[in-house]
Write a protein that holds these residues in place. Sequence first.
Motif, PDB file in Angstrom:
ATOM      1  N   PRO A 114       0.800  -1.237   0.000  1.00 55.18           N
ATOM      2  CA  PRO A 114       0.000   0.000   0.000  1.00 55.18           C
ATOM      3  C   PRO A 114       0.834   1.290   0.000  1.00 55.18           C
ATOM      4  N   LEU A 115       2.118   1.177   0.298  1.00 47.66           N
ATOM      5  CA  LEU A 115       2.931   2.395   0.389  1.00 47.66           C
ATOM      6  C   LEU A 115       3.882   2.592  -0.794  1.00 47.66           C
ATOM      7  N   GLY A 116       3.910   1.635  -1.710  1.00 46.58           N
ATOM      8  CA  GLY A 116       4.869   1.839  -2.795  1.00 46.58           C
ATOM      9  C   GLY A 116       4.726   0.874  -3.956  1.00 46.58           C
ATOM     10  N   SER A 117       5.262   1.327  -5.092  1.00 47.17           N
ATOM     11  CA  SER A 117       5.283   0.462  -6.283  1.00 47.17           C
ATOM     12  C   SER A 117       6.368  -0.596  -6.106  1.00 47.17           C
ATOM     13  N   GLN A 118       6.352  -1.599  -6.980  1.00 47.15           N
ATOM     14  CA  GLN A 118       7.379  -2.651  -6.959  1.00 47.15           C
ATOM     15  C   GLN A 118       7.652  -3.088  -8.383  1.00 47.15           C
ATOM     16  N   ALA A 119       8.898  -3.002  -8.798  1.00 43.08           N
ATOM     17  CA  ALA A 119       9.284  -3.329 -10.177  1.00 43.08           C
ATOM     18  C   ALA A 119      10.135  -4.593 -10.212  1.00 43.08           C
ATOM     19  N   PHE A 120       9.880  -5.422 -11.238  1.00 41.12           N
ATOM     20  CA  PHE A 120      10.622  -6.667 -11.469  1.00 41.12           C
ATOM     21  C   PHE A 120      11.151  -6.642 -12.888  1.00 41.12           C
ATOM     22  N   MET A 121      12.451  -6.832 -13.067  1.00 43.31           N
ATOM     23  CA  MET A 121      13.039  -6.927 -14.413  1.00 43.31           C
ATOM     24  C   MET A 121      13.921  -8.167 -14.505  1.00 43.31           C
ATOM     25  N   PRO A 122      13.586  -9.123 -15.378  1.00 38.20           N
ATOM     26  CA  PRO A 122      14.428 -10.313 -15.501  1.00 38.20           C
ATOM     27  C   PRO A 122      15.832  -9.942 -15.982  1.00 38.20           C
ATOM     28  N   LEU A 123      16.842 -10.534 -15.376  1.00 36.97           N
ATOM     29  CA  LEU A 123      18.225 -10.160 -15.689  1.00 36.97           C
ATOM     30  C   LEU A 123      18.859 -11.021 -16.772  1.00 36.97           C
ATOM     31  N   ALA A 124      18.174 -12.103 -17.134  1.00 40.52           N
ATOM     32  CA  ALA A 124      18.767 -12.946 -18.182  1.00 40.52           C
ATOM     33  C   ALA A 124      17.700 -13.441 -19.156  1.00 40.52           C
ATOM     34  N   ALA A 153       1.889  -1.021  -9.732  1.00 42.19           N
ATOM     35  CA  ALA A 153       1.615   0.285  -9.123  1.00 42.19           C
ATOM     36  C   ALA A 153       1.304   0.088  -7.636  1.00 42.19           C
ATOM     37  N   LYS A 154       1.473   1.167  -6.893  1.00 42.33           N
ATOM     38  CA  LYS A 154       1.207   1.124  -5.447  1.00 42.33           C
ATOM     39  C   LYS A 154      -0.184   0.567  -5.188  1.00 42.33           C
ATOM     40  N   ASN A 155      -0.279  -0.364  -4.263  1.00 47.53           N
ATOM     41  CA  ASN A 155      -1.552  -0.903  -3.766  1.00 47.53           C
ATOM     42  C   ASN A 155      -2.267  -1.833  -4.737  1.00 47.53           C
ATOM     43  N   VAL A 156      -1.545  -2.267  -5.773  1.00 49.66           N
ATOM     44  CA  VAL A 156      -2.129  -3.235  -6.720  1.00 49.66           C
ATOM     45  C   VAL A 156      -1.910  -4.659  -6.201  1.00 49.66           C
ATOM     46  N   TRP A 157      -2.996  -5.413  -6.145  1.00 51.89           N
ATOM     47  CA  TRP A 157      -2.894  -6.811  -5.718  1.00 51.89           C
ATOM     48  C   TRP A 157      -2.126  -7.608  -6.762  1.00 51.89           C
ATOM     49  N   HIS A 158      -1.141  -8.391  -6.303  1.00 48.11           N
ATOM     50  CA  HIS A 158      -0.361  -9.237  -7.215  1.00 48.11           C
ATOM     51  C   HIS A 158       0.086 -10.485  -6.474  1.00 48.11           C
ATOM     52  N   HIS A 159       0.484 -11.496  -7.253  1.00 46.76           N
ATOM     53  CA  HIS A 159       1.049 -12.710  -6.639  1.00 46.76           C
ATOM     54  C   HIS A 159       2.554 -12.525  -6.529  1.00 46.76           C
ATOM     55  N   PRO A 160       3.175 -13.022  -5.465  1.00 47.21           N
ATOM     56  CA  PRO A 160       4.641 -12.976  -5.408  1.00 47.21           C
ATOM     57  C   PRO A 160       5.267 -13.656  -6.632  1.00 47.21           C
ATOM     58  N   ARG A 178      10.405  -0.280  -2.158  1.00 47.60           N
ATOM     59  CA  ARG A 178      10.443   0.746  -1.109  1.00 47.60           C
ATOM     60  C   ARG A 178      11.069   0.214   0.173  1.00 47.60           C
ATOM     61  N   SER A 179      11.868   1.097   0.784  1.00 45.55           N
ATOM     62  CA  SER A 179      12.343   0.845   2.140  1.00 45.55           C
ATOM     63  C   SER A 179      11.880   2.017   2.988  1.00 45.55           C
ATOM     64  N   GLY A 180      11.397   1.734   4.184  1.00 45.27           N
ATOM     65  CA  GLY A 180      10.977   2.850   5.025  1.00 45.27           C
ATOM     66  C   GLY A 180       9.964   2.407   6.060  1.00 45.27           C
ATOM     67  N   PRO A 181       9.478   3.365   6.843  1.00 46.95           N
ATOM     68  CA  PRO A 181       8.561   3.052   7.942  1.00 46.95           C
ATOM     69  C   PRO A 181       7.174   2.683   7.419  1.00 46.95           C
ATOM     70  N   GLY A 182       6.392   2.102   8.299  1.00 49.00           N
ATOM     71  CA  GLY A 182       5.006   1.774   7.933  1.00 49.00           C
ATOM     72  C   GLY A 182       4.877   0.345   7.440  1.00 49.00           C
ATOM     73  N   GLU A 183       3.647  -0.119   7.414  1.00 50.62           N
ATOM     74  CA  GLU A 183       3.367  -1.499   6.983  1.00 50.62           C
ATOM     75  C   GLU A 183       3.120  -1.492   5.477  1.00 50.62           C
ATOM     76  N   ASN A 184       4.039  -2.112   4.740  1.00 49.50           N
ATOM     77  CA  ASN A 184       3.937  -2.055   3.277  1.00 49.50           C
ATOM     78  C   ASN A 184       3.621  -3.414   2.659  1.00 49.50           C
ATOM     79  N   LEU A 185       2.979  -4.286   3.441  1.00 53.48           N
ATOM     80  CA  LEU A 185       2.622  -5.597   2.871  1.00 53.48           C
ATOM     81  C   LEU A 185       1.285  -6.038   3.438  1.00 53.48           C
ATOM     82  N   ASN A 186       0.305  -6.195   2.553  1.00 53.12           N
ATOM     83  CA  ASN A 186      -0.974  -6.828   2.921  1.00 53.12           C
ATOM     84  C   ASN A 186      -1.054  -8.140   2.134  1.00 53.12           C
TER      85      ASN A 186
END
Length: 168
Positions: free
Chosen positions: A77-87, A121-128, A143-151
């Motif tokens: 809920p507090l931040g976006s998360q990006a994944f880029m395959p390296l190979a 995007a921030k707060n978008v439901w996704h599978h790990p 994101r790194s920082g205070p607050g609960e960033n995982l639901n």
Amino acid sequence: MKLKVEPLTADDFAPFGEVISTATARDSYKINLGTTTRFHDISRVDVGDQGGAPIISIFRGTPRAKPIEIKMMERHPLGSQAFMPLAGQKFLIVVASGTDTPTPDTLRAFISDGTQGVTYAKNVWHHPLLVLESDSDFLIVDRSGPGENLNEVDLPLVDGAVITLDWS
Ligand SMILES: NC(=O)N[C@@H](O)C(=O)O
Ligand code: NI
């Protein structure tokens, strides 16, 4: 219930975030005396809420057992998360539309061709992370920082069965 897997495109993924690829850059131009092409401003990092800061990590994922079961979803809920395959590894992306608790009918699944990454995007439901073929490294920007960033939320069974991905 089997969830259909769709090819990943920027348009289809737009409700959930951005596709990261040389094809989705907002601009591209030569730099370094023409020896390098900058694919500029491909995706935005949104991690500043409540004093958050962007960090770069690497996730080394191992392939998921087949059939791939989708039993839970999560969001940040507090931040976006990006994944880029390296190979250049293909990987699966499962998201849910809307911000209410995901239900089987709000799920969508995509497959990256290995040249594509995604920003949830921030707060978008996704599978790990869902790795397919071999141990795979991904560059992560989140994101790194205070607050609960995982639901996290468990998904219900459908007709008594776990949701699986329709991908052999
Ligand atoms: N937990 C963690 O850092 N990874 C997940 O957020 C994920 O989306 O893979
Ligand atoms: Ni995540």
